[in-house]
Enzyme design. Structure first.
Site, PDB file in Angstrom:
ATOM      1  N   SER A  46      44.277  56.430  34.501  1.00  0.00           N
ATOM      2  CA  SER A  46      45.659  55.976  34.623  1.00  0.00           C
ATOM      3  C   SER A  46      46.612  57.159  34.710  1.00  0.00           C
ATOM      4  CB  SER A  46      46.036  55.065  33.458  1.00  0.00           C
ATOM      5  OG  SER A  46      45.892  55.739  32.217  1.00  0.00           O
ATOM      6  N   GLU A  47      46.329  58.245  33.961  1.00  0.00           N
ATOM      7  CA  GLU A  47      47.116  59.475  34.073  1.00  0.00           C
ATOM      8  C   GLU A  47      46.237  60.707  33.903  1.00  0.00           C
ATOM      9  OE1 GLU A  47      50.175  56.431  32.959  1.00  0.00           O
ATOM     10  OE2 GLU A  47      48.493  57.161  31.747  1.00  0.00           O
ATOM     11  N   THR A  48      46.618  61.758  34.595  1.00  0.00           N
ATOM     12  CA  THR A  48      46.060  63.100  34.434  1.00  0.00           C
ATOM     13  C   THR A  48      47.239  64.033  34.240  1.00  0.00           C
ATOM     14  OG1 THR A  48      44.159  62.616  35.843  1.00  0.00           O
ATOM     15  CG2 THR A  48      44.712  64.932  35.518  1.00  0.00           C
ATOM     16  N   HIS A  77      50.824  58.072  26.070  1.00  0.00           N
ATOM     17  CA  HIS A  77      49.503  58.589  25.698  1.00  0.00           C
ATOM     18  C   HIS A  77      49.240  59.944  26.351  1.00  0.00           C
ATOM     19  CE1 HIS A  77      47.160  57.317  29.336  1.00  0.00           C
ATOM     20  NE2 HIS A  77      46.142  57.964  28.808  1.00  0.00           N
TER      21      HIS A  77
END
Length: 279
Positions: A46-48, A77
């Site tokens: 979902s995110e990097t 997060h």
């Protein structure tokens, strides 16, 4: 080809594989926007995030946050996971708190025992939700408009709109239809019933993102906005725990506490992968 420090961590859980995963690339000062986006697309999380030296002298580090498709100004997060990795690499903050520079500005992070917590950033949009959108939200989750007990804009960057349902049972049974709400990031919250659900948490949260209706396991930015709404409106106590991820087989726990004018959003972080990435 250069090799950079790479970690994959699990956020909002002390138990591996039960929170929300995040990939973190450190020493990323030399990477271009295109390289960062390509890596985020490849990790398919979902995110990097990408850590680099800050531009603001008040900050300890800079973080850029990418989904597989685009960059975000803030996300919860990724904030906690990035800070955990930054500290694990041996860095130390200038002051008592860690100061993170990101798209929304400076975000304060503190160590709270074994957990990290960030100060909820100001909401970019707040206030009541128009009745026609409330009705549209209800249709998208397969319920009548009277099932939505309250609704509020809780946007601190990603664009969240939030709706409260009457019970955890009702919330966990929701099946979201993104075709009925294609351009909105939807957060849902419902209170736990102590007699039925236990007392490990006080609220259940679910988050749906994008035209495909992908459900996010545990969402710091949404929980930050929810806390500002719920505590401010007297719908939640000044300190509580939110559970998220049960519908996906996760067991995320978000620890919320109001201290003065700040609302702190915290959780545990565990490392799953530590190594290097070739770029």
């Amino acid at each position: 080809m250069p090799q950079l420090p790479f970690h994959q961590v699990d956020v909002f859980s002390a138990v591996p594989y039960k929170g929300n995963p995040l990939a973190v690339v450190a020493d990323a000062d030399g990477l271009s926007d295109a390289q960062m986006q390509a890596i985020a697309n490849w990790t398919n999380l979902s995110e990097t995030t990408f850590l680099s030296r800050p531009a603001d002298p008040a900050a300890d580090y800079r973080v850029r946050i990418f989904t597989p498709e685009s960059e975000l100004p803030f996300a919860g997060h990724p904030t906690l996971g990035s800070c955990h990795v930054w500290l694990a690499l041996g860095h130390r903050p200038k002051g008592a708190e860690v100061i993170q520079e990101c798209g929304v500005g400076l975000v304060r992070v503190r160590r709270d025992g074994t957990r990290l917590a960030f100060a909820a950033p100001p909401l970019r949009r707040s206030g009541e939700v128009a009745p026609d959108l409330v009705a549209q939200i209800a249709r998208s989750i397969g319920l009548g408009a009277d099932a939505v007990k309250a609704a509020q804009w809780t946007d601190n960057g990603p664009g969240w709109v939030a709706a409260m349902l009457g019970s955890r049972t009702e919330l966990l049974a929701v099946r979201f239809d993104p075709s009925l709400l294609p351009d909105t990031k939807l957060g849902l919250v419902a209170p736990w019933d102590k007699a039925r659900d236990g007392d490990e948490a006080q609220f259940e949260v679910r988050a749906f993102v994008g035209r495909r209706g992908i459900e996010d396991p545990v969402t710091g930015s949404l929980n930050a906005g929810l806390a500002q709404w719920l505590i401010g409106a007297g719908l939640a106590p000044p300190s509580y725990v939110a559970a998220q991820g049960a519908a996906l087989g996760r067991a995320g726990r978000v620890h919320v506490a109001k201290a003065g004018d700040d609302i702190w959003v915290g959780g545990d972080v565990v490392v799953g992968i530590a190594g290097t990435i070739t770029v």
